[in-house]
Design a protein around this motif. Structure first.
Motif, short mmCIF file in Angstrom:
data_model
loop_
_atom_site.label_atom_id
_atom_site.label_comp_id
_atom_site.label_asym_id
_atom_site.label_seq_id
_atom_site.Cartn_x
_atom_site.Cartn_y
_atom_site.Cartn_z
N LEU B 55 -0.62 -9.62 14.71
CA LEU B 55 0.83 -9.86 13.69
C LEU B 55 0.78 -11.49 13.26
CD1 LEU B 55 3.49 -8.70 13.13
CD2 LEU B 55 4.39 -9.80 15.21
N THR B 56 0.24 -12.33 13.85
CA THR B 56 0.38 -13.78 13.52
C THR B 56 -0.54 -13.74 11.99
OG1 THR B 56 0.50 -14.68 15.49
CG2 THR B 56 -0.15 -16.13 13.88
N ALA B 57 -1.60 -13.27 12.17
CA ALA B 57 -2.60 -13.25 11.08
C ALA B 57 -1.97 -12.18 10.05
CB ALA B 57 -3.98 -12.72 11.53
N LEU B 58 -1.52 -11.36 10.11
CA LEU B 58 -0.74 -10.74 9.11
C LEU B 58 0.42 -11.41 8.49
CD1 LEU B 58 -0.32 -7.84 7.66
CD2 LEU B 58 1.38 -7.32 9.39
N CYS B 59 1.12 -12.31 9.23
CA CYS B 59 2.40 -12.97 8.82
C CYS B 59 1.86 -14.22 8.08
CB CYS B 59 3.15 -13.26 9.82
SG CYS B 59 4.24 -12.11 10.68
N GLU B 60 0.39 -14.63 8.27
CA GLU B 60 0.02 -15.64 7.27
C GLU B 60 -0.31 -15.09 5.97
OE1 GLU B 60 -3.39 -17.26 9.25
OE2 GLU B 60 -2.37 -17.98 10.93
N HIS B 61 -0.69 -13.97 5.94
CA HIS B 61 -0.92 -13.37 4.79
C HIS B 61 0.31 -13.04 3.92
CE1 HIS B 61 -5.06 -11.60 4.59
NE2 HIS B 61 -5.06 -11.74 5.70
N LEU B 62 1.50 -12.83 4.62
CA LEU B 62 2.79 -12.38 4.09
C LEU B 62 3.41 -13.80 3.76
CD1 LEU B 62 3.76 -9.32 6.10
CD2 LEU B 62 2.71 -9.48 4.02
N ALA B 63 3.09 -14.72 4.38
CA ALA B 63 3.79 -15.96 4.27
C ALA B 63 5.27 -15.84 4.89
CB ALA B 63 3.98 -16.55 2.76
N CYS B 64 5.11 -15.50 6.01
CA CYS B 64 6.56 -15.36 6.86
C CYS B 64 6.00 -15.72 8.29
CB CYS B 64 7.13 -14.10 6.54
SG CYS B 64 6.33 -12.63 7.35
N THR B 65 7.06 -15.80 9.14
CA THR B 65 6.86 -16.12 10.54
C THR B 65 6.85 -14.86 11.18
OG1 THR B 65 9.02 -16.37 11.21
CG2 THR B 65 8.13 -18.17 10.42
N PRO B 66 6.24 -14.67 12.46
CA PRO B 66 6.14 -13.48 12.93
C PRO B 66 7.42 -12.97 13.49
CG PRO B 66 4.30 -14.73 13.78
CD PRO B 66 5.12 -15.57 12.93
N LEU B 67 8.36 -14.13 13.93
CA LEU B 67 9.58 -13.94 14.30
C LEU B 67 10.58 -13.22 13.25
CD1 LEU B 67 10.83 -14.27 17.21
CD2 LEU B 67 11.76 -16.37 16.19
N SER B 68 10.47 -13.93 12.08
CA SER B 68 11.42 -13.26 11.00
C SER B 68 10.92 -11.83 10.76
CB SER B 68 11.24 -14.10 9.67
OG SER B 68 9.95 -14.09 9.20
N LEU B 69 9.74 -11.53 10.66
CA LEU B 69 9.24 -10.12 10.59
C LEU B 69 9.64 -9.18 11.58
CD1 LEU B 69 7.41 -8.29 8.57
CD2 LEU B 69 5.63 -8.67 10.11
N ILE B 70 9.64 -9.76 12.79
CA ILE B 70 10.04 -8.82 13.88
C ILE B 70 11.60 -8.68 13.84
CG2 ILE B 70 10.39 -8.73 16.32
CD1 ILE B 70 7.71 -10.35 16.81
N GLN B 71 12.22 -9.67 13.43
CA GLN B 71 13.74 -9.33 13.20
C GLN B 71 14.20 -8.40 12.29
OE1 GLN B 71 14.92 -13.50 13.54
NE2 GLN B 71 15.21 -13.43 15.86
N GLN B 72 13.46 -8.52 11.01
CA GLN B 72 13.73 -7.84 9.98
C GLN B 72 13.36 -6.36 10.19
OE1 GLN B 72 12.43 -9.25 6.14
NE2 GLN B 72 12.31 -11.22 7.11
N ALA B 73 12.32 -6.24 11.10
CA ALA B 73 11.91 -4.80 11.45
C ALA B 73 12.62 -4.30 12.44
CB ALA B 73 10.29 -4.89 11.56
N GLN B 74 13.78 -4.67 13.04
CA GLN B 74 14.66 -4.36 14.31
C GLN B 74 13.87 -4.39 15.43
OE1 GLN B 74 18.03 -3.47 13.30
NE2 GLN B 74 17.55 -4.33 11.50
N GLY B 75 13.23 -5.23 15.66
CA GLY B 75 12.39 -5.21 16.83
C GLY B 75 12.48 -6.52 17.77
N HIS B 76 11.45 -6.54 18.75
CA HIS B 76 11.45 -7.54 19.65
C HIS B 76 10.11 -8.15 19.93
CE1 HIS B 76 15.44 -7.83 20.81
NE2 HIS B 76 15.74 -6.55 21.17
N VAL B 77 9.95 -9.30 20.13
CA VAL B 77 8.55 -9.93 20.48
C VAL B 77 8.20 -9.03 21.74
CG1 VAL B 77 9.12 -11.92 19.45
CG2 VAL B 77 9.54 -11.88 21.98
N SER B 78 6.93 -9.20 21.76
CA SER B 78 6.12 -8.64 23.09
C SER B 78 4.83 -9.65 23.48
CB SER B 78 5.47 -7.39 22.55
OG SER B 78 4.63 -6.96 23.90
#
Lengths: 528, 472
Positions: B55-78
């Protein structure tokens, strides 16, 4: 409590490396280690040139660098210089280091090749390596652990006297409790299940053992002659089958690299040590007569200072035992397989086998050594992969050539193992190389040889189509000048050897290419 | 510069969006377009998605933080997964065990302590030797600073997310990265005489020339007209059971519970907990439902029936990458298909095809995929019959892991699973043979205390979320 008896057969470099490593880790209350060797047999003395991993081995067995340098007459090694490989007038280095940096997430070699296609001025690929700059100027410094420093982009090894190294290891091993028996094996006795039980020596002595390490060299007395482990012959890909070796006088100003220079049907090496120079010739007897080879070597050595020493001749078959570990016997060194010393891998393969043997060392329960197939298979599979990948890299040197002599024509047109064919096809298609998870030589090495020998991919990286060449060109020019200047400010190799009692504080890294390569954060540059 | 046709991605839902997300921004940087052709949603798609540290590598592509993506996707970290095996419990973290990633023989030290002194071994918990496991089980979480790459690795995390919300979120990123979308009910792929995909034609009249086709459908045949799965009569069916329950206290991990012949996995989402279980034929549904109710307390399970994926050993052929069909076979509750896609798409990107026909690149890709697939299959098999695998056998003998050829399963996951299953090696490490057991126990206890101290200083996951929300 009965001690587990470990018997090492053979006292060459492999035998004493095994003795030093095992005695370092196996508790003497539980294990007895005995090494049998015969002065009548002598040793092959492989591996005068090494790769950086040997620094790790020395640390592992408790040998300080300063002590090592003095005892083995070693010099520092930054690269191998290849002359005449690929084309008759080629001259390139395979360094222990990388060339350039990742530029805008593009591999350096792709940018370099693309600039050449754009008719932009560039230096040869290896000139963008700090190790090569040092080697060319006969300078040496220890690598840096600061990945912002270009000196973090290389590693170093040694050129050593293998006989003296074996002696040093012997001192360490015997001080750590290894007993040495002088004798020649007359008979090997086996248990009904095939395990080796004892060695009967010529003088009548019987040497019982629970676990045997076969370091008997080419004779492979235990793994081959006794256990009949089949040998996988790789001569169709690596057709050289003879070697000659002779020393000459030491260079006043020794080079921090090993020289490998081709001839009509093979190649010759030159390894400068502190007290002498190692010379040798590796050739294919099907293409060159023995006396012609000898004449060639003597002539070449005379040009650089003949010491009048005798020539040592060696016959070999390239390949490996299908299993290095069978029953209660592990073969290490030449008994396990032979790959010509083109990339100085002999001592490394011994080291690797010892590291893996210690990972899977068998237990000794109720007087019985119990080996299960799990650890034996794991050891054999991993060693097979390592040998096969080194083999592929060696074949590459022969395959990529446009020379006209019959030997080189044979090599250029020979069929390849599938594993190598796939790698070469990918490089040819797009200039790409994929890193191994297991295996010594990574893309930096493959690129050094491929590009050094004139191989070029069919197309440049398509991601560069929209790029402007000027910024990249300027970066390369600036980087080259920086490397050259930094190298020029380093001590000469001679000075470094004179100061070799003050050894490096930098811990060894398990990478041929230094700290920057070993660090995920290293080597990424933005070019605008 | 020659103008290339776009890379066309076909499929639906989160897999389609994820494929676009991996490739759109990097390709755009080099002037290449991505077109997504969206087909009707696939009923086999899971309603929640579990991402590992990729997920971290994906978020580098997306220029966002993993945490923000997880929150927007209604999720939690794991930080990993808590397992309830048949006879024991354990946590399988993504991050390494101990305090140093490269600590020589740390796992062997632990195994020797567990093996040699059962009495003292009771004072050692394998979970207490993982920063991630300790943090997760105490409902704590923190993101290590960039100055502490060691801690970042120890606390490597992924995310558990709502699939629909994740797809929507990735969709926005993809639009920003220039992906264009066309929806349709069905499509055909027109190939030339060499089998190269040239054009995609949809039922609503859209035609798109293709440079390269990435097919994210779980079951696809791009040469036919079919889009929705219409399997042959003989094809066996799998059954995905799923249920939602109310959220429990916030915990940064997922959970897996062993059933008689299967596993049920729980993902913690922002508004609910999502449970899923996959049944392969010939499982008896009624028995599984009864066991599910007993283990989870949930009586109401939804069912989705879909053809058992056939798998795909050579997903890259010509200028088509059938990554959906390849990933589908690994898309099980214990291993998410997004991890397979997150292996394939970066690899494809690394072998970026400038020309449509790249046989050597395709061959290498397929070889790498086969290795990845083998490693995942072995991991899944280890869950139920570890000693039937080479990995389990070697671990049971020597406490060592086979060398991995891919990052499909991280070393800590293997170690956590095999130790969690109760495997203890028969052979001690010879590299530790000269060290006394007392010395090793002392070292392990010290590390255990250091980890406990480190974790005690971390905020609770609830506080962490509150802090990050306030910061936003």
């Amino acid at each position: 409590m009965l001690k587990q008896r470990i018997v090492i057969l053979g006292g060459g470099t492999a035998g004493w490396m095994a003795a030093a490593a095992l005695s370092r880790f196996l508790p003497s209350q539980q294990y007895s280690i005995c090494l049998v060797e015969s002065e009548q047999i002598g040793t092959v003395g492989v591996g005068e040139a090494t790769i950086p991993h040997i620094r790790h081995f020395n640390q592992w067995v408790g040998i300080e660098e300063a002590e090592f340098m003095q005892a083995t007459g070693a010099t520092y090694k930054l690269a191998i210089r290849f002359q005449g490989w690929g084309t008759a007038n080629s001259d390139y280095y395979h360094p222990f280091g990388v060339s350039g940096d990742m530029l805008n997430d593009l591999p350096f070699h792709q940018v370099w090749w693309w600039l050449q296609q754009q008719h932009q001025p560039t230096y040869p690929f290896d000139h963008y390596s700090f190790a090569v700059q040092l080697a060319q100027q006969k300078r040496f410094r220890f690598p840096s652990t600061d990945i912002a420093d270009v000196a973090s982009s290389f590693n170093y090894a040694y050129q050593l006297d293998a006989g003296k190294y074996a002696m040093l290891l012997r001192q360490h091993a015997t001080a750590q409790g290894v007993s040495r028996i002088e004798g020649k094996v007359q008979q090997v006795l086996q248990q009904p299940n095939g395990d080796i039980s004892e060695l009967v020596l010529e003088q009548g002595m019987r040497l019982k053992g629970d676990f045997f390490i076969d370091c008997s060299g080419f004779s492979a007395l235990l793994i081959g002659q006794t256990l009949q482990t089949p040998f996988e012959n790789w001569q169709q890909w690596l057709p050289c089958d003879r070697a000659l070796a002779m020393p000459s006088a030491a260079d006043v100003d020794p080079a921090p690299y090993t020289l490998s220079k081709t001839m009509a049907a093979g190649w010759r090496w030159r390894i400068p040590l502190q007290h002498r120079t190692g010379n040798g010739l590796v050739y294919a007897s099907a293409f060159l007569a023995d006396d012609a080879a000898e004449q060639h070597l003597v002539q070449e050595v005379n040009e650089t200072g003949f010491a009048g020493a005798s020539i040592k001749a060696l016959r070999f078959t390239t390949g490996r035992r299908q299993q290095s570990w069978r029953h209660n016997c592990v073969a290490i060194g030449l008994a396990a397989g032979f790959l010509e010393p083109l990339e100085s891998t002999s001592l490394h393969l011994i080291q690797l086998a010892l590291e893996k043997l210690l990972l899977y060392f068998p237990v000794h329960t109720a007087g019985q050594s119990i080996v299960s197939t799990s650890e034996r298979d794991a050891f054999n599979d991993q060693m097979a992969t390592e040998y096969q990948r080194v083999r592929d890299f060696l074949i590459l040197h022969y395959k990529v050539n446009t020379r006209s002599e019959p030997f080189w024509q044979y090599c250029a047109h020979m069929s390849l193992p599938d594993s190598l064919q796939q790698r070469l096809a990918l490089f040819q298609e797009s200039g790409q190389l994929v890193a191994y998870r297991q295996g010594l030589f990574q893309p930096a090495s493959w690129l050094a040889v491929l590009l050094g020998q004139g191989a070029r991919p069919n197309e440049t990286d398509f991601r560069l189509q929209a790029a402007a060449s000027a910024p990249y060109s300027a970066w390369l020019q600036q980087y080259y000048q920086h490397l050259k200047m930094q190298a020029g400010q380093s001590p000469s190799h001679r000075q470094a050897l004179d100061n070799s009692s003050r050894s490096s504080n930098a811990p060894p890294v398990h990478s041929l290419y230094g700290y920057r390569e070993a660090s995920a954060a290293g080597g990424r540059v933005c070019v605008r | 510069m020659r103008a290339l046709n776009p890379v066309v991605v076909i499929g639906s839902g989160v897999w389609l969006e994820l494929a676009c997300a991996w490739i759109a921004a990097p390709l755009r940087r080099f002037g290449m377009r991505v077109v997504a052709v969206v087909l009707p949603s696939d009923p086999a798609e899971s309603r929640s998605t579990q991402f590992g540290p990729a997920l971290t590598a994906l978020c580098e592509h997306l220029a966002c933080t993993p945490l923000s993506l997880i929150q927007q996707a209604q999720g939690h970290v794991s930080l990993g997964c808590h397992y309830e095996f048949a006879a024991r419990q354990g946590f399988i973290p993504y991050g390494f065990y101990g305090l140093q990633a490269e600590a020589s023989e740390f796992e062997q030290v632990v195994l020797r302590c567990l093996r040699e002194s059962p009495a003292l071994a009771n004072t050692i918990s394998i979970d207490a030797l993982s920063v991630a496991a300790q943090a997760a089980l105490q409902q704590k979480f923190a993101i290590a600073p960039n100055t502490r790459p060691d801690l970042q690795q120890a606390l490597a995390f992924g995310g558990q997310m709502d699939s629909v919300a994740l797809a929507a979120c990735l969709h926005q990123h993809n639009l920003a990265a220039g992906v264009t979308y066309h929806a349709c009910a069905s499509l055909v792929c027109v190939r030339n005489t060499h089998g190269i995909a040239e054009t995609i034609k949809t039922d609503n009249g859209y035609e798109q020339p293709v440079h390269f086709l990435i097919d994210c459908r779980r079951s696809s045949d791009v040469s036919s007209h079919a889009t929705a799965a219409t399997p042959a009569l003989q094809q066996p069916f799998a059954l995905r059971l799923w249920a939602d329950s109310r959220p429990e206290p916030l915990s940064p991990y997922s959970s897996a519970i062993q059933l008689s012949g299967s596993w049920v996995v729980k993902h913690r989402l922002a508004d609910r907990e999502h449970w899923q279980c996959l049944l392969q034929p010939p499982a008896t549904v009624a028995l599984v439902l009864a066991e599910l109710q007993q283990k989870t307390g949930i009586a109401d399970w939804q069912q989705v029936r879909f053809p058992v994926p056939k798998g795909m050993d050579n997903p890259w052929q010509g200028n088509v990458l059938r990554c959906g069909e390849a990933a589908a076979v690994l898309d099980q509750p214990l291993y998410d298909g997004v991890s397979a896609l997150s292996f394939m798409l970066p690899l494809w990107l690394a072998l970026l095809p400038g020309q449509a026909m790249r046989p050597a690149a395709a061959s290498l890709f397929n070889t790498q995929w086969q290795l990845f697939q083998q490693e995942v299959h072995m991991y899944l098999q280890c869950h139920t019959e570890p000693l039937a695998t080479a990995q389990g056998q070697l671990f049971a003998r020597a406490g060592r892991l086979l060398p991995a050829e891919t990052d499909a399963i991280l070393p800590a996951q293997w170690f956590g699973l095999l130790v969690g299953l109760g495997l203890r090696p028969a052979l001690p490490s010879m590299l530790l043979a000269t060290r006394s057991t007392t010395e090793l126990f002392s070292a392990v206890h010290q590390i255990q205390h250091s980890i406990a101290r480190l974790v005690s200083g971390m905020p609770s996951y609830t506080d962490f979320l509150a802090l990050t929300r306030n910061a936003v």
